[in-house]
Design an enzyme around this catalytic site. Structure first.
Site, PDB file in Angstrom:
ATOM      1  CB  SER A   1      -0.874  -0.182   1.167  1.00 52.81           C
ATOM      2  OG  SER A   1      -0.573   0.095   2.538  1.00 52.81           O
ATOM      3  CG  HIS A   2       2.207   3.193   2.262  1.00 51.22           C
ATOM      4  ND1 HIS A   2       1.874   1.939   3.541  1.00 51.22           N
ATOM      5  CD2 HIS A   2       2.222   4.414   2.545  1.00 51.22           C
ATOM      6  CE1 HIS A   2       0.613   3.226   3.441  1.00 51.22           C
ATOM      7  NE2 HIS A   2       0.967   4.539   3.214  1.00 51.22           N
TER       8      HIS A   2
ATOM      9  CB  ALA B   1       5.848   2.684   5.177  1.00 53.58           C
TER      10      ALA B   1
ATOM     11  CD  GLU C   1      -2.545  -2.576   3.573  1.00 52.58           C
ATOM     12  OE1 GLU C   1      -3.048  -3.963   3.006  1.00 52.58           O
ATOM     13  OE2 GLU C   1      -1.755  -2.278   3.711  1.00 52.58           O
TER      14      GLU C   1
ATOM     15  NE  ARG D   1       4.348 -11.230  11.931  1.00 51.12           N
ATOM     16  CZ  ARG D   1       4.200  -9.928  11.552  1.00 51.12           C
ATOM     17  NH1 ARG D   1       5.130  -9.291  11.787  1.00 51.12           N
ATOM     18  NH2 ARG D   1       3.379  -9.362  10.934  1.00 51.12           N
TER      19      ARG D   1
ATOM     20  N   PRO E   1       6.928  -7.571  15.810  1.00 53.11           N
ATOM     21  CG  PRO E   1       6.391  -5.898  17.265  1.00 53.11           C
ATOM     22  CD  PRO E   1       6.924  -7.279  17.033  1.00 53.11           C
TER      23      PRO E   1
ATOM     24  NE  ARG F   1       3.686  -8.117   6.785  1.00 59.79           N
ATOM     25  CZ  ARG F   1       4.639  -7.663   5.809  1.00 59.79           C
ATOM     26  NH1 ARG F   1       4.295  -8.153   4.890  1.00 59.79           N
ATOM     27  NH2 ARG F   1       4.638  -6.053   6.044  1.00 59.79           N
TER      28      ARG F   1
HETATM   29  P1  NDP Z   1      -0.068  -3.079  10.230  1.00 59.46           P
HETATM   30  O1  NDP Z   1      -1.828  -3.080  10.340  1.00 59.46           O
HETATM   31  O2  NDP Z   1      -0.406  -4.428   8.760  1.00 59.46           O
HETATM   32  O3  NDP Z   1       1.115  -3.426  10.582  1.00 59.46           O
HETATM   33  C1  NDP Z   1       1.156  -3.328  11.989  1.00 59.46           C
HETATM   34  C2  NDP Z   1       2.137  -3.462  12.326  1.00 59.46           C
HETATM   35  O4  NDP Z   1       2.142  -4.604  13.368  1.00 59.46           O
HETATM   36  C3  NDP Z   1       3.683  -3.563  11.472  1.00 59.46           C
HETATM   37  O5  NDP Z   1       4.444  -2.951  12.334  1.00 59.46           O
HETATM   38  C4  NDP Z   1       2.894  -5.307  11.476  1.00 59.46           C
HETATM   39  O6  NDP Z   1       4.540  -5.648  11.184  1.00 59.46           O
HETATM   40  C5  NDP Z   1       3.050  -5.526  12.736  1.00 59.46           C
HETATM   41  N1  NDP Z   1       2.166  -6.367  12.768  1.00 59.46           N
HETATM   42  C6  NDP Z   1       1.009  -7.208  11.758  1.00 59.46           C
HETATM   43  N2  NDP Z   1       0.767  -8.084  12.051  1.00 59.46           N
HETATM   44  C7  NDP Z   1       1.440  -8.872  13.472  1.00 59.46           C
HETATM   45  C8  NDP Z   1       1.537  -9.942  14.251  1.00 59.46           C
HETATM   46  N3  NDP Z   1       0.740 -10.580  14.174  1.00 59.46           N
HETATM   47  N4  NDP Z   1       2.508  -9.708  15.319  1.00 59.46           N
HETATM   48  C9  NDP Z   1       3.374  -9.025  14.994  1.00 59.46           C
HETATM   49  N5  NDP Z   1       3.309  -7.998  14.609  1.00 59.46           N
HETATM   50  C10 NDP Z   1       2.207  -8.038  14.007  1.00 59.46           C
HETATM   51  O7  NDP Z   1      -0.124  -2.085   9.349  1.00 59.46           O
HETATM   52  P2  NDP Z   1      -1.532  -0.852   9.179  1.00 59.46           P
HETATM   53  O8  NDP Z   1      -2.545  -0.532   8.204  1.00 59.46           O
HETATM   54  O9  NDP Z   1      -1.918   0.076  10.255  1.00 59.46           O
HETATM   55  O10 NDP Z   1      -0.376   0.613   8.215  1.00 59.46           O
HETATM   56  C11 NDP Z   1       0.495   0.117   7.114  1.00 59.46           C
HETATM   57  C12 NDP Z   1       1.742   1.509   6.603  1.00 59.46           C
HETATM   58  O11 NDP Z   1       0.427   2.761   6.837  1.00 59.46           O
HETATM   59  C13 NDP Z   1       2.868   2.017   7.805  1.00 59.46           C
HETATM   60  O12 NDP Z   1       3.652   1.429   7.043  1.00 59.46           O
HETATM   61  C14 NDP Z   1       2.196   3.440   7.766  1.00 59.46           C
HETATM   62  O13 NDP Z   1       3.826   3.850   7.905  1.00 59.46           O
HETATM   63  C15 NDP Z   1       1.304   3.509   6.812  1.00 59.46           C
HETATM   64  N6  NDP Z   1       0.496   5.109   6.923  1.00 59.46           N
HETATM   65  C16 NDP Z   1       1.370   5.907   5.802  1.00 59.46           C
HETATM   66  C17 NDP Z   1       0.688   6.955   6.792  1.00 59.46           C
HETATM   67  C18 NDP Z   1       1.040   8.586   5.793  1.00 59.46           C
HETATM   68  O14 NDP Z   1       0.368   9.727   5.971  1.00 59.46           O
HETATM   69  N7  NDP Z   1       2.023   8.584   5.896  1.00 59.46           N
HETATM   70  C19 NDP Z   1      -1.339   7.224   7.257  1.00 59.46           C
HETATM   71  C20 NDP Z   1      -0.870   6.195   7.348  1.00 59.46           C
HETATM   72  C21 NDP Z   1      -0.442   4.918   7.513  1.00 59.46           C
HETATM   73  P3  NDP Z   1       5.349  -6.389   9.835  1.00 59.46           P
HETATM   74  O15 NDP Z   1       5.487  -5.287   9.084  1.00 59.46           O
HETATM   75  O16 NDP Z   1       6.798  -7.351   9.780  1.00 59.46           O
HETATM   76  O17 NDP Z   1       3.674  -7.274   9.632  1.00 59.46           O
END
Ligand code: NDP
Length: 332
Positions: A44-45, A120, A185, A299, A301, A304
């Site tokens: 998504s980014h 991100a 997303e 796991r 964060p 993955r």
């Molecule tokens: P997610 O919900 O996909 O993930 C959030 C965090 O949780 C990540 O660090 C992820 O690690 C971790 N995580 C996910 N599943 C697990 C698990 N089962 N156990 C442990 N850790 C877990 O992210 P969002 O959808 O909330 O956000 C996505 C992106 O959007 C971010 O990078 C954010 O910076 C970006 N964003 C940017 C904006 C902007 O204005 N620039 C605005 C809003 C969001 P891992 O990556 O390893 O899965």
């Protein structure tokens, strides 16, 4: 889906940004951020954001030739005026000085203003962790999230990111929207015809729905009810009044709605655990990680993304996205 090498992804991003008016430094910084997102499975980014980047260059909202220069306000405070460009170049130029200040004084902050963040947040906090620093950052957006109990958008999706250094290993990193789901997303789910979990947002009628198309016409909800709502509000304050930038709803009042990122602020904090916590900081933290990793189903964060990073092979990219990019930048 098309299969692209990481270099082809970089070239597509770089060439299209240059065609839309970005100079080499800005196009290269954004293309690197986009390629790293694709590499790490942050779809998504990645290229998904290129149409928005191109539209905001073509509309003149964003300065593709921005020349951001960080300045030292006090020994531990840095400020960077983004020159109305995208965040990656400003961050590339400012984060090394932030790291140096934190390594010297134990703690340092960087404020980024007059900038457009469409990426991100993990790249900037990971960059701090590479210097054995704890990193924190947050950025606001434009109002798409309703506060807990309300049905009117006032907060941005307002992500927060945190990195903890692990010498000799990939850092621990979490990076998450404070919305129940990042808007990108929800847009991808709408494009691909998937439903989203109940609680992601409300339709234009103010009712809960699993239909991402309806949520995009209505509002997103914060994660975790009033708790996520409070964190989203904290981000509004930290990326707005704290750094001298606008709140999401103020940003929206001057945004031209061209599909690209609005102007906003970003806050970054770097802290040295060595200076604050002393010699044992890493060993103690590793004790926590070891226990967590030993638990079934748990796991860390960031893991993955870091696992995906090891595969330098091709990435799958949506055909309609490629067509949209080539329509906006025909020679890319
Ligand atoms: P997610 O919900 O996909 O993930 C959030 C965090 O949780 C990540 O660090 C992820 O690690 C971790 N995580 C996910 N599943 C697990 C698990 N089962 N156990 C442990 N850790 C877990 O992210 P969002 O959808 O909330 O956000 C996505 C992106 O959007 C971010 O990078 C954010 O910076 C970006 N964003 C940017 C904006 C902007 O204005 N620039 C605005 C809003 C969001 P891992 O990556 O390893 O899965």
């Amino acid at each position: 889906m098309a299969s692209l090498t990481l270099d082809e992804i970089y070239q597509l991003a770089y060439q299209s940004l240059c065609q839309a008016g970005a100079d080499d430094a800005n196009a290269s910084a954004v293309a690197t951020t986009v390629t790293h997102a694709e590499r790490d499975g942050s779809a998504s980014h990645g290229l998904f954001r290129i149409p928005g980047y191109l539209k905001s260059l073509l509309s003149g909202k964003v300065n593709g030739k921005a020349d951001p220069q960080p300045e030292q306000v006090t020994p531990a405070i840095l400020r960077c005026h983004g020159d109305h460009g995208y965040a990656p170049l400003a961050l590339q130029r400012s984060v090394p000085a932030l790291a140096e200040a934190a390594k010297t004084y134990g703690i340092a902050a960087l404020t980024l203003t007059h900038s457009h963040h469409f990426a991100a947040l993990w790249p900037e906090v990971e960059a701090l962790a590479e210097h054995d620093l704890m990193g924190f950052s947050c950025v606001s957006y434009k109002p798409v999230v309703a506060p807990a109990g309300g049905n009117e958008a006032i907060f941005g999706t307002n992500p927060i990111a945190f990195a903890w250094p692990r010498p000799g290993r990939s850092p621990l990193v979490y990076d998450m929207a404070t919305a129940a789901m990042a808007q990108g997303e929800v847009q991808i789910a709408a494009r691909d015809g998937h439903s989203v979990p109940l609680g992601t947002g409300l339709g234009p009628d103010g009712e809960l729905t699993t239909d991402p198309q309806e949520i995009l016409k209505g509002v997103l909800l914060p994660f975790g009810g009033h708790k996520g709502s409070a964190i989203a509000m904290m981000v509004e304050l930290m990326a707005g009044p704290l750094v001298g930038e606008s709140l999401s709803f103020e940003t929206a009042e001057r945004d031209n709605v061209d599909g690209g990122p609005p102007q906003g602020g970003q806050f970054l904090l770097a802290v040295s655990p060595q200076i604050l916590g002393g010699e044992n900081w890493s060993q103690q933290a590793e004790g926590l990680f070891t226990r967590l990793e030993a638990m079934e189903g748990v796991r860390l964060p960031g893991q993955r993304r870091h696992n995906l990073r090891e595969n330098q092979g091709n990435r799958e990219v949506n055909d309609s996205l490629l067509a949209e990019i080539r329509q906006l930048a025909p020679q890319a």
